[in-house]
Design an enzyme around this catalytic site. Structure first.
Site, PDB file in Angstrom:
ATOM      1  N   LYS A  12       0.843  -1.197   0.000  1.00 41.98           N
ATOM      2  CA  LYS A  12       0.000   0.000   0.000  1.00 41.98           C
ATOM      3  C   LYS A  12       0.866   1.229   0.000  1.00 41.98           C
ATOM      4  O   LYS A  12       1.833   1.322   0.755  1.00 41.98           O
ATOM      5  CB  LYS A  12      -0.858  -0.038   1.279  1.00 41.98           C
ATOM      6  CG  LYS A  12      -1.673   1.196   1.550  1.00 41.98           C
ATOM      7  CD  LYS A  12      -3.157   0.891   1.400  1.00 41.98           C
ATOM      8  CE  LYS A  12      -4.002   2.117   1.253  1.00 41.98           C
ATOM      9  NZ  LYS A  12      -3.798   2.827  -0.017  1.00 41.98           N
ATOM     10  N   ASN A  20      -2.267  20.475   3.379  1.00 38.89           N
ATOM     11  CA  ASN A  20      -3.203  19.545   4.019  1.00 38.89           C
ATOM     12  C   ASN A  20      -2.763  19.216   5.452  1.00 38.89           C
ATOM     13  O   ASN A  20      -3.538  19.385   6.404  1.00 38.89           O
ATOM     14  CB  ASN A  20      -3.315  18.277   3.170  1.00 38.89           C
ATOM     15  CG  ASN A  20      -4.171  17.213   3.834  1.00 38.89           C
ATOM     16  OD1 ASN A  20      -3.711  16.505   4.719  1.00 38.89           O
ATOM     17  ND2 ASN A  20      -5.421  17.120   3.436  1.00 38.89           N
ATOM     18  N   THR A  74      -4.236  12.650   8.441  1.00 36.18           N
ATOM     19  CA  THR A  74      -2.803  12.757   8.725  1.00 36.18           C
ATOM     20  C   THR A  74      -2.571  13.749   9.859  1.00 36.18           C
ATOM     21  O   THR A  74      -1.856  13.466  10.829  1.00 36.18           O
ATOM     22  CB  THR A  74      -2.041  13.190   7.451  1.00 36.18           C
ATOM     23  OG1 THR A  74      -2.285  12.205   6.455  1.00 36.18           O
ATOM     24  CG2 THR A  74      -0.562  13.321   7.706  1.00 36.18           C
ATOM     25  N   SER A  92      -6.763   5.417   5.243  1.00 33.42           N
ATOM     26  CA  SER A  92      -6.793   4.753   3.929  1.00 33.42           C
ATOM     27  C   SER A  92      -7.140   3.280   4.120  1.00 33.42           C
ATOM     28  O   SER A  92      -7.906   2.701   3.344  1.00 33.42           O
ATOM     29  CB  SER A  92      -5.427   4.840   3.250  1.00 33.42           C
ATOM     30  OG  SER A  92      -5.322   6.040   2.545  1.00 33.42           O
ATOM     31  N   LYS A  98       5.848   2.253   8.119  1.00 33.14           N
ATOM     32  CA  LYS A  98       4.718   3.039   8.625  1.00 33.14           C
ATOM     33  C   LYS A  98       3.530   2.115   8.911  1.00 33.14           C
ATOM     34  O   LYS A  98       2.900   2.195   9.959  1.00 33.14           O
ATOM     35  CB  LYS A  98       4.330   4.102   7.584  1.00 33.14           C
ATOM     36  CG  LYS A  98       3.480   5.196   8.140  1.00 33.14           C
ATOM     37  CD  LYS A  98       3.156   6.220   7.090  1.00 33.14           C
ATOM     38  CE  LYS A  98       4.352   7.049   6.690  1.00 33.14           C
ATOM     39  NZ  LYS A  98       4.005   8.148   5.801  1.00 33.14           N
ATOM     40  N   LYS A 138       4.844   2.073  -3.436  1.00 30.75           N
ATOM     41  CA  LYS A 138       4.886   3.481  -3.866  1.00 30.75           C
ATOM     42  C   LYS A 138       5.001   3.523  -5.378  1.00 30.75           C
ATOM     43  O   LYS A 138       5.554   2.607  -5.982  1.00 30.75           O
ATOM     44  CB  LYS A 138       6.099   4.196  -3.246  1.00 30.75           C
ATOM     45  CG  LYS A 138       5.928   5.693  -3.131  1.00 30.75           C
ATOM     46  CD  LYS A 138       4.941   6.042  -2.044  1.00 30.75           C
ATOM     47  CE  LYS A 138       4.895   7.493  -1.689  1.00 30.75           C
ATOM     48  NZ  LYS A 138       4.191   7.709  -0.415  1.00 30.75           N
TER      49      LYS A 138
HETATM   50  P1  NAD Z   1       0.516  20.005   0.582  1.00 31.68           P
HETATM   51  O1  NAD Z   1       1.019  20.119  -0.810  1.00 31.68           O
HETATM   52  O2  NAD Z   1      -0.935  20.074   0.847  1.00 31.68           O
HETATM   53  O3  NAD Z   1       1.207  21.137   1.485  1.00 31.68           O
HETATM   54  C1  NAD Z   1       2.571  21.381   1.487  1.00 31.68           C
HETATM   55  C2  NAD Z   1       2.792  22.766   2.061  1.00 31.68           C
HETATM   56  O4  NAD Z   1       4.197  22.976   2.204  1.00 31.68           O
HETATM   57  C3  NAD Z   1       2.270  23.891   1.179  1.00 31.68           C
HETATM   58  O5  NAD Z   1       1.642  24.848   2.003  1.00 31.68           O
HETATM   59  C4  NAD Z   1       3.541  24.492   0.583  1.00 31.68           C
HETATM   60  O6  NAD Z   1       3.394  25.859   0.269  1.00 31.68           O
HETATM   61  C5  NAD Z   1       4.494  24.288   1.730  1.00 31.68           C
HETATM   62  N1  NAD Z   1       5.886  24.394   1.358  1.00 31.68           N
HETATM   63  C6  NAD Z   1       6.508  23.995   0.236  1.00 31.68           C
HETATM   64  N2  NAD Z   1       7.812  24.348   0.281  1.00 31.68           N
HETATM   65  C7  NAD Z   1       8.001  24.986   1.457  1.00 31.68           C
HETATM   66  C8  NAD Z   1       9.117  25.582   2.095  1.00 31.68           C
HETATM   67  N3  NAD Z   1      10.313  25.616   1.505  1.00 31.68           N
HETATM   68  N4  NAD Z   1       8.942  26.118   3.324  1.00 31.68           N
HETATM   69  C9  NAD Z   1       7.746  26.111   3.920  1.00 31.68           C
HETATM   70  N5  NAD Z   1       6.652  25.565   3.368  1.00 31.68           N
HETATM   71  C10 NAD Z   1       6.787  25.002   2.158  1.00 31.68           C
HETATM   72  O7  NAD Z   1       1.153  18.654   1.135  1.00 31.68           O
HETATM   73  P2  NAD Z   1       0.678  17.810   2.397  1.00 31.68           P
HETATM   74  O8  NAD Z   1      -0.263  16.759   1.941  1.00 31.68           O
HETATM   75  O9  NAD Z   1       0.328  18.702   3.524  1.00 31.68           O
HETATM   76  O10 NAD Z   1       2.046  17.046   2.724  1.00 31.68           O
HETATM   77  C11 NAD Z   1       3.088  17.681   3.450  1.00 31.68           C
HETATM   78  C12 NAD Z   1       4.061  16.622   3.925  1.00 31.68           C
HETATM   79  O11 NAD Z   1       3.338  15.661   4.686  1.00 31.68           O
HETATM   80  C13 NAD Z   1       4.762  15.829   2.808  1.00 31.68           C
HETATM   81  O12 NAD Z   1       6.033  15.464   3.256  1.00 31.68           O
HETATM   82  C14 NAD Z   1       3.910  14.595   2.684  1.00 31.68           C
HETATM   83  O13 NAD Z   1       4.624  13.503   2.146  1.00 31.68           O
HETATM   84  C15 NAD Z   1       3.566  14.377   4.151  1.00 31.68           C
HETATM   85  N6  NAD Z   1       2.398  13.521   4.325  1.00 31.68           N
HETATM   86  C16 NAD Z   1       1.148  13.926   3.934  1.00 31.68           C
HETATM   87  C17 NAD Z   1       0.089  13.070   4.083  1.00 31.68           C
HETATM   88  C18 NAD Z   1      -1.285  13.476   3.699  1.00 31.68           C
HETATM   89  O14 NAD Z   1      -2.215  12.674   3.896  1.00 31.68           O
HETATM   90  N7  NAD Z   1      -1.509  14.689   3.215  1.00 31.68           N
HETATM   91  C19 NAD Z   1       0.285  11.791   4.625  1.00 31.68           C
HETATM   92  C20 NAD Z   1       1.559  11.408   5.042  1.00 31.68           C
HETATM   93  C21 NAD Z   1       2.616  12.293   4.880  1.00 31.68           C
END
Ligand code: NAD
Length: 422
Positions: free
Chosen positions: A77, A228, A197, A355, A101, A113
């Protein structure tokens, strides 16, 4: 005394980092060499090239990958990302992190992935749909509700998952919502998935605070990333009375000693940019990580806490909402400085947990209320936090190593029970 060759030569190759993390946890557990060799590489990797007709009538060939790390505990997954930097080493490493995880939160899954090398911002909606459907068609014999279940990741979303589910279902001649998660609710997506998350991350923070005899009320928080994960974590912590003193996105980093006005920040982000926010001080991105706060949540990028800045991190609790924000060398420094790092594979596992709930609901064809989903998520996160914390205490190690150990124990137990190794 710090002894880690990465302090001199810090590797940022995710495949090397994850292999290093496996070796470290396996040594503490005295795992057999054969078990470690199985774990250090993905079981199967598929590389595909598929043609897509573009709006101007030309045909472009896209390259994509899907990696399945290990299926000892169940089907694999993990997400599919659309990004120009997608490469095989990264996809393999990310599939391995997904195994760990899933293991930490005791899901019956291994890690997977996938990714397509492309810049989705340059496509029309029609082109994006044809790329999504083309990739699913190319990997359709490789995935399936009982084989490998993709989900959204960087620059993919619920709409794309809906197209992919539809393509798979048409190819197989039956409705198969369980082939992919993160779908629109109308196609079998789960209530609560969008917030999962951040919600899971906040649950682990509350447990960490409790261990320190503290409450979230008035705890100060700095959050890197306002997407997010970061934005919803900010909202949930704000509801609990915490003071969000700093937030950032890719363009700007903001600080307010008395706390950021969150409803206004969300409004500003929705209509354009955080830069328009009033009553805040602009700081630089690096400064945000080094603020004197109780809780730091990196929720944006990989490798932001490194050997270079780790010594300047002042937060007592670092909750990794992002994947891989801390390098192994930085980990050592944080540990020496007595910081509590809630590792990504635990802290952001709420997403994959819901999920999993989505997949379970799809297979049952029976759907839960949002409260049922959140209650179950809460239970999983609290249990997992304390399982990791107990193991860390028992082995006198950090939470990350303990989280890997917990996962490795589960995965290797399944591998042994299947007769794969001793
Ligand atoms: P997203 O795209 O919704 O948000 C990312 C945010 O980071 C945006 O606001 C963007 O502007 C900001 N950003 C980008 N570059 C930046 C910088 N240099 N400095 C500060 N902010 C910056 O992504 P997300 O879903 O929130 O995911 C964020 C992290 O969480 C990733 O590493 C992702 O792999 C991890 N993650 C997310 C989920 C999920 O369900 N959304 C699950 C597991 C892990």
């Amino acid at each position: 005394m710090l002894q880690y060759d990465t302090l001199q030569q810090e590797s940022l190759n995710p495949y090397e980092i994850v292999q290093e993390q496996i070796e470290k946890a396996a040594a503490l557990l005295n795992l057999s060499r054969e078990a470690v060799e199985i774990l250090k590489k993905p079981k199967r990797v598929l590389s595909v090239n598929f043609p897509v007709k573009m709006d101007d009538g030309s045909v472009r060939v896209f390259e994509g990958y899907r990696s399945q790390h290990i299926d000892a505990l169940g089907p694999t997954k993990g997400g599919i990302r659309f990004h120009p930097d997608v490469n095989l080493d990264e996809v393999k490493a990310l599939s391995m992190w997904m195994s760990f995880k899933c293991g930490v939160v005791e899901l019956p899954y291994g890690g997977g992935k996938g990714g397509v090398i492309c810049d989705p911002h340059t496509f029309s909606e029609g082109e994006l749909e044809r790329i999504s459907r083309g990739f699913m068609e190319a990997i359709s014999d490789f995935v399936g509700p009982n084989k490998d279940i993709p989900a959204p990741d960087v620059y993919t979303n619920a709409k794309i998952m809906g197209w992919m589910m539809d393509t798979y279902s048409r190819l197989k001649g039956e409705v198969s919502p369980g082939v992919i998660t993160g779908k629109p609710i109308i196609l079998g997506g789960s209530l609560g998935r969008n917030e999962a998350t951040a919600r899971g991350c906040v649950v682990t923070i509350i447990e960490a605070l409790k261990q320190k005899g503290k409450e979230p009320t008035n705890a100060t928080v700095a959050i890197q990333g306002f997407g997010n994960a970061g934005r919803i974590a900010a909202e949930l912590l704000h509801e609990l009375g915490a003071k969000i003193v700093a937030i950032s996105d890719s363009k700007v980093a903001l600080y307010a000693e008395e706390g950021i006005n969150l409803p206004k920040a969300i409004q500003a982000k929705d209509i354009g940019t955080l830069s328009e926010l009033e009553a805040v001080t602009k700081i630089n991105h690096a400064e945000l990580l080094e603020l004197d706060v109780d809780i730091l949540i990196p929720a944006a990028l990989e490798n932001v806490i490194t050997a270079e800045n780790a010594d300047r991190i002042k937060a007592e609790i670092i909750a990794e909402a992002a994947n891989g924000p801390t390098t192994p060398a930085a980990d050592l420094v944080l540990r020496e400085n007595g910081k509590l790092v809630i590792p990504d594979i635990l802290s952001n596992a709420g997403g994959v947990t819901v999920s999993y709930f989505e997949w379970v609901q799809n297979l049952m064809n029976y759907y839960w209320t949002e409260k049922e989903v959140n209650d179950r998520l809460n239970h999983v996160m609290v249990r997992s936090y304390h399982n990791v914390s107990r193991l860390a205490e028992q082995y006198q190690t950090d939470m990350r190593t303990a989280a890997y150990m917990l996962s490795l124990l589960r995965i290797t137990e399944a591998m042994k029970a299947r007769g794969w190794c001793n």
